[in-house]
Motif scaffolding. Structure first.
Motif, short mmCIF file in Angstrom:
data_model
loop_
_atom_site.label_atom_id
_atom_site.label_comp_id
_atom_site.label_asym_id
_atom_site.label_seq_id
_atom_site.Cartn_x
_atom_site.Cartn_y
_atom_site.Cartn_z
N LYS A 5 7.39 21.35 -25.51
CA LYS A 5 7.58 21.72 -24.12
C LYS A 5 6.38 22.55 -23.67
O LYS A 5 6.14 23.63 -24.19
CB LYS A 5 8.87 22.54 -23.95
N LEU A 6 5.65 22.00 -22.73
CA LEU A 6 4.46 22.68 -22.25
C LEU A 6 4.61 22.97 -20.77
O LEU A 6 5.07 22.11 -20.01
CB LEU A 6 3.22 21.79 -22.47
N PRO A 7 4.20 24.16 -20.31
CA PRO A 7 4.24 24.43 -18.87
C PRO A 7 3.41 23.42 -18.08
O PRO A 7 3.82 22.97 -17.02
CB PRO A 7 3.67 25.85 -18.77
N VAL A 8 2.23 23.06 -18.61
CA VAL A 8 1.39 22.11 -17.90
C VAL A 8 2.04 20.73 -17.85
O VAL A 8 1.84 19.97 -16.89
CB VAL A 8 -0.01 22.01 -18.54
N ARG A 9 2.81 20.41 -18.86
CA ARG A 9 3.52 19.12 -18.85
C ARG A 9 4.50 19.08 -17.69
O ARG A 9 4.62 18.06 -17.01
CB ARG A 9 4.25 18.90 -20.17
N GLU A 10 5.21 20.16 -17.48
CA GLU A 10 6.18 20.19 -16.39
C GLU A 10 5.47 20.03 -15.04
O GLU A 10 6.00 19.37 -14.13
CB GLU A 10 6.95 21.51 -16.42
N GLU A 11 4.28 20.57 -14.92
CA GLU A 11 3.53 20.43 -13.67
C GLU A 11 3.10 18.97 -13.46
O GLU A 11 3.11 18.47 -12.33
CB GLU A 11 2.31 21.35 -13.69
N VAL A 12 2.70 18.31 -14.54
CA VAL A 12 2.36 16.90 -14.44
C VAL A 12 3.57 16.07 -14.05
O VAL A 12 3.50 15.16 -13.22
CB VAL A 12 1.75 16.40 -15.77
N LEU A 13 4.72 16.39 -14.64
CA LEU A 13 5.95 15.67 -14.33
C LEU A 13 6.34 15.86 -12.86
O LEU A 13 6.88 14.95 -12.23
CB LEU A 13 7.08 16.13 -15.24
N VAL A 14 6.08 17.05 -12.33
CA VAL A 14 6.37 17.31 -10.91
C VAL A 14 5.56 16.37 -10.03
O VAL A 14 6.06 15.80 -9.05
CB VAL A 14 6.09 18.78 -10.56
N GLU A 15 4.29 16.17 -10.39
CA GLU A 15 3.44 15.27 -9.59
C GLU A 15 3.91 13.82 -9.71
O GLU A 15 3.92 13.08 -8.74
CB GLU A 15 1.99 15.40 -10.05
N LEU A 16 4.30 13.43 -10.92
CA LEU A 16 4.83 12.07 -11.10
C LEU A 16 6.14 11.88 -10.35
O LEU A 16 6.38 10.82 -9.77
CB LEU A 16 5.02 11.79 -12.59
N ASP A 17 6.98 12.91 -10.35
CA ASP A 17 8.24 12.82 -9.61
C ASP A 17 7.99 12.76 -8.10
O ASP A 17 8.75 12.13 -7.36
CB ASP A 17 9.13 14.02 -9.94
N PHE A 18 6.92 13.42 -7.65
CA PHE A 18 6.55 13.36 -6.24
C PHE A 18 6.20 11.92 -5.84
O PHE A 18 6.64 11.42 -4.80
CB PHE A 18 5.36 14.29 -5.99
N ILE A 19 5.42 11.24 -6.70
CA ILE A 19 5.08 9.84 -6.44
C ILE A 19 6.32 8.98 -6.47
O ILE A 19 6.53 8.10 -5.62
CB ILE A 19 4.06 9.35 -7.49
N SER A 20 7.19 9.23 -7.46
CA SER A 20 8.43 8.45 -7.58
C SER A 20 9.32 8.63 -6.36
O SER A 20 9.93 7.68 -5.88
CB SER A 20 9.17 8.86 -8.85
N SER A 21 9.39 9.86 -5.86
CA SER A 21 10.22 10.14 -4.68
C SER A 21 9.70 9.40 -3.45
O SER A 21 10.48 8.83 -2.69
CB SER A 21 10.25 11.65 -4.43
N LEU A 22 8.38 9.41 -3.25
CA LEU A 22 7.82 8.69 -2.11
C LEU A 22 8.06 7.19 -2.23
O LEU A 22 8.39 6.51 -1.26
CB LEU A 22 6.31 8.97 -2.01
N GLY A 23 7.90 6.68 -3.46
CA GLY A 23 8.12 5.25 -3.67
C GLY A 23 9.55 4.84 -3.43
O GLY A 23 9.82 3.73 -2.97
N GLY A 24 10.49 5.73 -3.75
CA GLY A 24 11.89 5.42 -3.52
C GLY A 24 12.21 5.20 -2.06
O GLY A 24 13.14 4.45 -1.72
N LYS A 25 11.44 5.84 -1.18
CA LYS A 25 11.69 5.70 0.26
C LYS A 25 11.27 4.33 0.80
O LYS A 25 11.70 3.94 1.88
CB LYS A 25 10.97 6.83 1.01
N ILE A 26 10.41 3.63 0.07
CA ILE A 26 10.05 2.27 0.47
C ILE A 26 10.50 1.27 -0.60
O ILE A 26 9.94 0.18 -0.71
CB ILE A 26 8.54 2.14 0.74
#
Length: 405
Positions: A5-26
């Motif tokens: 478990k890395l703090p930086v990993r969580e930050e990367v996952l947040v960015e990936l989740d941001f992309i996933s969230s936008l993609g879900g809208k279309i």
């Protein structure tokens, strides 16, 4: 999957989740395992984009061949819609590839990362910020673009009617309709505004996905380079020199090197697959980009109508940003993959076993051919290509200006 478990990993996952969230809208994310409602939503968005493309194609066919400005007004919009349909279709038909890469960046790549390496942590932080900057730029560029395209026609129409007494009906993209579009002005305007939102959102999201994947691929290449440079540590060099625990060090080095090679091979295959997916769109951009940039820039210079000047300016800038984005990510990918050769040479390979030296030599030969994006193999997308596109566009612009004046 690593349990680290890395703090930086969580930050990367947040960015990936941001992309996933936008993609879900279309209706594109998650890439695999979508619900039936998401699948229905995808086909609805696809049909809307395809209908708009066909509408603009009919508009271009029915346009007067002698009216150059009318053709220039339609052609770039049609090109954008065609690219949107291609991008949207590619993301869906190759959803397994995109999903595999997505899951790799979420889970697969973290087992080679050391939480105790400051160098690796700094690399991850740097590229996460780069991905976040690119994604936010594309997002916040799309918002004013949609606002301008959707609102300016109505604002300018009311402005000219109030101050000049001229009522010219203006539309977001002025498509052809089998009925009197002046009579149904409100319905037509709402339709074109909604289709503009759909096209821009799909277009921008596709660019965000590809930019994120390339940035994180470059991040992993840098981490692999760091692992290669640290393959034989100073302590290992000291122990090898003193003849202490040599066989264990060489065995551990071989094991680490094979993991690095496997990761490099995975990235090479996925980049080649993405190149095959995006090759057609990149070739289309390369072939028509210079022409469309030239036409929109020239029209922006010669038209007297302020609204049309603003319209063509934003259209030109959008085409410019799109081509620059494709060439830039291609250049960055090639540069990062080529640096692995230097990382291998910078390692303490002199102290490696003959087996490790042979493996490193084979890896060095493999890294001599960098990853790249191409237009179906005909042209490499890099900054040299971008300069050629700009140069060609400028030559066309001067030719048009000479003929027009």
């Amino acid at each position: 999957m690593s349990t680290t478990k890395l703090p930086v990993r969580e930050e990367v996952l947040v960015e990936l989740d941001f992309i996933s969230s936008l993609g879900g809208k279309i209706c594109l994310c998650p890439f695999s395992g979508k619900s039936k409602y998401k699948i229905m939503g995808y086909f609805i968005f696809f049909m809307l984009a395809l209908t708009t493309t066909l509408q603009l194609f009919l508009t271009l066919v029915l346009a007067s061949a002698t009216d150059l400005l009318e053709i220039i007004n339609i052609a770039p919009n049609l090109g954008v819609c065609i690219m949107t349909v291609i991008k949207y279709t590619k993301l869906e038909t190759h959803k397994d590839l995109y999903n595999e890469i997505f899951l790799h960046f979420r889970d697969g790549m973290w087992d080679i990362i050391s939480p105790y390496s400051d160098t690796q942590m700094n690399i991850i932080q740097k590229y996460r910020k780069i991905a976040m900057f690119i994604n936010r730029f594309l997002l916040y560029y799309a918002i004013p673009l949609i606002v301008v395209v959707d609102s300016f026609p109505y604002i300018f129409m009311k402005y000219e009617e109030k101050f000049f007494g001229v009522k010219e009906y203006l539309y977001p993209f002025e498509g052809w309709y089998p009925f009197d579009k002046v009579k149904f002005y409100g319905i037509v305007y709402i339709w074109e505004s909604c289709m503009t939102v759909v096209v821009v959102n799909v277009y921008v999201f596709a660019n965000m996905v590809h930019a994120t994947y390339i940035v994180f691929t470059c991040m992993e290449l840098r981490i692999l380079g760091c692992c290669l440079e640290e393959l034989i540590s100073p302590d290992d060099v000291k122990n090898i020199t003193n003849g202490f625990n040599v066989d264990a060090i060489h065995l551990r080095t071989v094991r680490k090197l094979k993991i690095i090679i496997a990761r490099h091979e995975f990235l090479a295959k996925k980049c080649a697959a993405l190149d095959a997916v995006l090759g057609g769109a990149m070739l289309l951009n390369y072939s028509l980009g210079a022409i469309f940039i030239c036409l929109t820039a020239f029209t922006c210079m010669v038209v007297d109508n302020l609204y049309k000047r603003v319209r063509y300016f934003f259209m030109c800038m959008s085409l410019f940003v799109e081509i620059f984005n494709q060439c830039l990510i291609g250049q960055i990918l090639s540069d990062h993959s080529a640096t692995l050769t230097n990382s291998i040479y910078s390692s303490n390979w002199l102290y490696a076993s003959p087996e490790v030296k042979k493996i490193m030599l084979m890896l060095m030969l493999r890294t001599q051919k960098p990853f790249e994006f191409t237009g179906n193999g005909y042209v490499t997308m890099n900054m040299h290509t971008f300069s050629r596109i700009c140069g060609t566009s400028y030559q066309f612009f001067n030719l048009l200006r000479t003929l027009y004046l």
